[in-house]
Design a protein around this motif. Structure first.
Motif, short mmCIF file in Angstrom:
data_model
loop_
_atom_site.label_atom_id
_atom_site.label_comp_id
_atom_site.label_asym_id
_atom_site.label_seq_id
_atom_site.Cartn_x
_atom_site.Cartn_y
_atom_site.Cartn_z
N ARG A 144 39.06 41.39 67.94
CA ARG A 144 40.34 40.89 67.41
C ARG A 144 40.36 39.37 67.29
O ARG A 144 41.14 38.82 66.51
CB ARG A 144 41.50 41.38 68.27
N TYR A 145 39.51 38.68 68.05
CA TYR A 145 39.47 37.22 67.97
C TYR A 145 38.87 36.74 66.66
O TYR A 145 39.00 35.56 66.31
CB TYR A 145 38.67 36.65 69.14
N LEU A 146 38.21 37.62 65.93
CA LEU A 146 37.53 37.24 64.69
C LEU A 146 38.41 37.36 63.46
O LEU A 146 38.04 36.87 62.39
CB LEU A 146 36.27 38.09 64.51
N VAL A 147 39.56 38.01 63.59
CA VAL A 147 40.43 38.22 62.43
C VAL A 147 41.09 36.90 62.03
O VAL A 147 41.53 36.12 62.87
CB VAL A 147 41.50 39.28 62.75
N GLY A 148 41.14 36.66 60.70
CA GLY A 148 41.73 35.44 60.18
C GLY A 148 40.66 34.49 59.65
O GLY A 148 39.47 34.84 59.59
N GLU A 149 41.08 33.31 59.23
CA GLU A 149 40.14 32.31 58.73
C GLU A 149 39.59 31.49 59.89
O GLU A 149 40.36 30.93 60.68
CB GLU A 149 40.81 31.38 57.72
N HIS A 150 38.27 31.42 59.98
CA HIS A 150 37.62 30.68 61.06
C HIS A 150 36.35 30.02 60.54
O HIS A 150 35.81 30.39 59.50
CB HIS A 150 37.23 31.62 62.21
N ASP A 151 35.87 29.06 61.33
CA ASP A 151 34.54 28.51 61.15
C ASP A 151 33.57 29.44 61.87
O ASP A 151 33.59 29.54 63.09
CB ASP A 151 34.49 27.10 61.74
N PHE A 152 32.73 30.15 61.10
CA PHE A 152 31.82 31.15 61.68
C PHE A 152 30.41 30.59 61.88
O PHE A 152 29.43 31.34 61.81
CB PHE A 152 31.79 32.39 60.81
N SER A 153 30.31 29.30 62.19
CA SER A 153 28.98 28.69 62.40
C SER A 153 28.20 29.40 63.50
O SER A 153 26.97 29.49 63.43
CB SER A 153 29.14 27.21 62.74
N SER A 154 28.88 29.90 64.52
CA SER A 154 28.20 30.58 65.62
C SER A 154 27.64 31.93 65.21
O SER A 154 26.84 32.53 65.95
CB SER A 154 29.16 30.78 66.80
N ALA A 159 19.10 29.55 58.82
CA ALA A 159 18.66 29.27 57.45
C ALA A 159 19.76 29.51 56.41
O ALA A 159 19.49 29.42 55.21
CB ALA A 159 17.45 30.12 57.11
N CYS A 160 20.99 29.83 56.84
CA CYS A 160 22.08 30.10 55.90
C CYS A 160 22.31 28.90 54.99
O CYS A 160 22.41 27.76 55.46
CB CYS A 160 23.35 30.44 56.67
N GLN A 161 22.41 29.16 53.69
CA GLN A 161 22.56 28.09 52.71
C GLN A 161 23.98 27.92 52.19
O GLN A 161 24.22 27.13 51.28
CB GLN A 161 21.61 28.33 51.53
N ALA A 162 24.94 28.65 52.75
CA ALA A 162 26.32 28.53 52.30
C ALA A 162 26.83 27.11 52.55
O ALA A 162 26.54 26.50 53.58
CB ALA A 162 27.20 29.53 53.03
N LYS A 163 27.60 26.59 51.60
CA LYS A 163 28.09 25.22 51.71
C LYS A 163 29.15 25.07 52.80
O LYS A 163 29.28 24.01 53.40
CB LYS A 163 28.66 24.78 50.36
N SER A 164 29.90 26.13 53.03
CA SER A 164 30.96 26.07 54.05
C SER A 164 30.85 27.26 54.99
O SER A 164 30.57 28.38 54.55
CB SER A 164 32.34 26.09 53.38
N PRO A 165 31.07 27.05 56.30
CA PRO A 165 31.06 28.16 57.26
C PRO A 165 32.40 28.86 57.38
O PRO A 165 32.53 29.80 58.16
CB PRO A 165 30.70 27.47 58.57
N LEU A 166 33.40 28.43 56.62
CA LEU A 166 34.73 29.04 56.69
C LEU A 166 34.74 30.39 55.97
O LEU A 166 34.36 30.48 54.80
CB LEU A 166 35.78 28.12 56.09
N ARG A 167 35.19 31.41 56.66
CA ARG A 167 35.34 32.73 56.08
C ARG A 167 36.61 33.35 56.64
O ARG A 167 37.05 33.03 57.75
CB ARG A 167 34.14 33.63 56.39
N THR A 168 37.20 34.28 55.88
CA THR A 168 38.42 34.96 56.32
C THR A 168 38.13 36.44 56.54
O THR A 168 37.85 37.17 55.58
CB THR A 168 39.54 34.80 55.28
N PHE A 190 30.80 36.75 53.26
CA PHE A 190 30.06 36.73 54.52
C PHE A 190 28.94 35.69 54.47
O PHE A 190 28.35 35.45 53.41
CB PHE A 190 29.46 38.11 54.82
N LEU A 191 28.65 35.12 55.63
CA LEU A 191 27.51 34.22 55.77
C LEU A 191 26.25 35.04 56.05
O LEU A 191 26.31 36.21 56.41
CB LEU A 191 27.76 33.25 56.93
N HIS A 192 25.09 34.38 55.90
CA HIS A 192 23.81 35.05 56.15
C HIS A 192 23.74 35.52 57.61
O HIS A 192 23.93 34.74 58.53
CB HIS A 192 22.68 34.07 55.84
#
Length: 259
Positions: A144-154, A159-168, A190-192
């Motif tokens: 439940r802590y993952l729901v919503g917009e967050h920085d998912f850098s962790s 090697a992820c090439q996405a420009k932004s780590p923000l995902r909802t 989703f990020l890599h």
């Protein structure tokens, strides 16, 4: 004209979706099959690139062609030229503004875990496996802590090439059916390795190695080294891609269910 297609595939024998030199890919097989039907070179663009060993019950692609074929011809002709692990499910003509990746509003994945003492002989390439008992209620509490917009850098690959780590993340659930655990998640994108890294963290919580609040701590640290193990690829399925209603494209495919 621009054609959209729905595709399902067993990713166990592929190096991933994306075309690669000297490696078997789903994209290369699909392009070769459609090129034979069109009698011209076809290049396809997908909603989401899947890694080696990852499966899909609802991958969506599009391609441009001057070849006039019926939807039935694209499907039957394409499948006649595809390996057994890949199948075209449907096609439909769309306007030039449609893009399989950039028009998508959300994507959904299912991660399947076999939680019993003995590994499966039949599903060894299609489910993750852990012999240690896991508590799905603890996993849901952490999720439940993952729901919503967050920085998912962790939760992104190094090697992820996405420009932004923000995902909802729009929703996430963990449920059990017999010996099988099902992690379902939908997000705008989703990020890599994001789903597999989430699965790895939640599995540690389910085993009692960490408390559910650890998921929040990992998220807040924005550091991949704090995120634990990346779960195996075989349990992961792309099961849905959501588009604006005007494109008349269904949102999901068959959910893999083993128990």
């Amino acid at each position: 004209m621009r054609i959209a297609c729905g595709i399902e595939y067993d990713g166990a024998g592929f190096s991933g979706w994306q075309r690669q030199d000297r490696a078997r890919s789903v994209q290369a097989e699909v392009e070769a099959a459609l090129s034979r039907v069109a009698d011209q070179n076809v290049r396809v663009f997908c909603a989401g690139r899947t890694d080696a060993g990852v499966h899909a019950s609802w991958q969506v692609v599009h391609f441009d062609t001057t070849a006039a074929r019926s939807g039935r011809s694209w499907v039957l002709g394409g499948n006649a030229n595809l390996p057994d692990e890949v199948r075209l499910l449907w096609t439909r003509q769309v306007d030039d503004g449609f893009h399989a990746r950039f028009s998508a509003r959300a994507r959904s994945y299912r991660y399947v875990i076999l939680n019993r003492q003995v590994r499966s002989a039949l599903l060894r390439h299609h489910v993750a496996w852990d012999h240690r008992p896991m508590d799905e209620t603890r996993m849901q509490a952490g999720a439940r802590y993952l729901v919503g917009e967050h920085d998912f850098s962790s939760f992104r690959a190094v090697a992820c090439q996405a420009k932004s780590p923000l995902r909802t993340v729009r929703w996430i659930s963990v449920k059990r059916s017999g010996d099988y655990l099902y992690l379902d998640i939908e997000a705008n994108a989703f990020l890599h390795h994001m789903v597999r890294n989430i699965a790895g963290v939640l599995m540690a919580v389910g085993r009692g190695e960490r408390e559910p609040e650890w998921v929040r701590d990992v998220l807040d640290q924005r550091d991949r080294t704090q995120g634990g193990v990346t779960a195996s690829a075989g349990g992961l399925y792309l099961v849905g891609v959501r588009y604006p209603d005007n494109y008349l494209i269904g949102a999901s495919g068959v959910l893999p269910c083993y128990g």
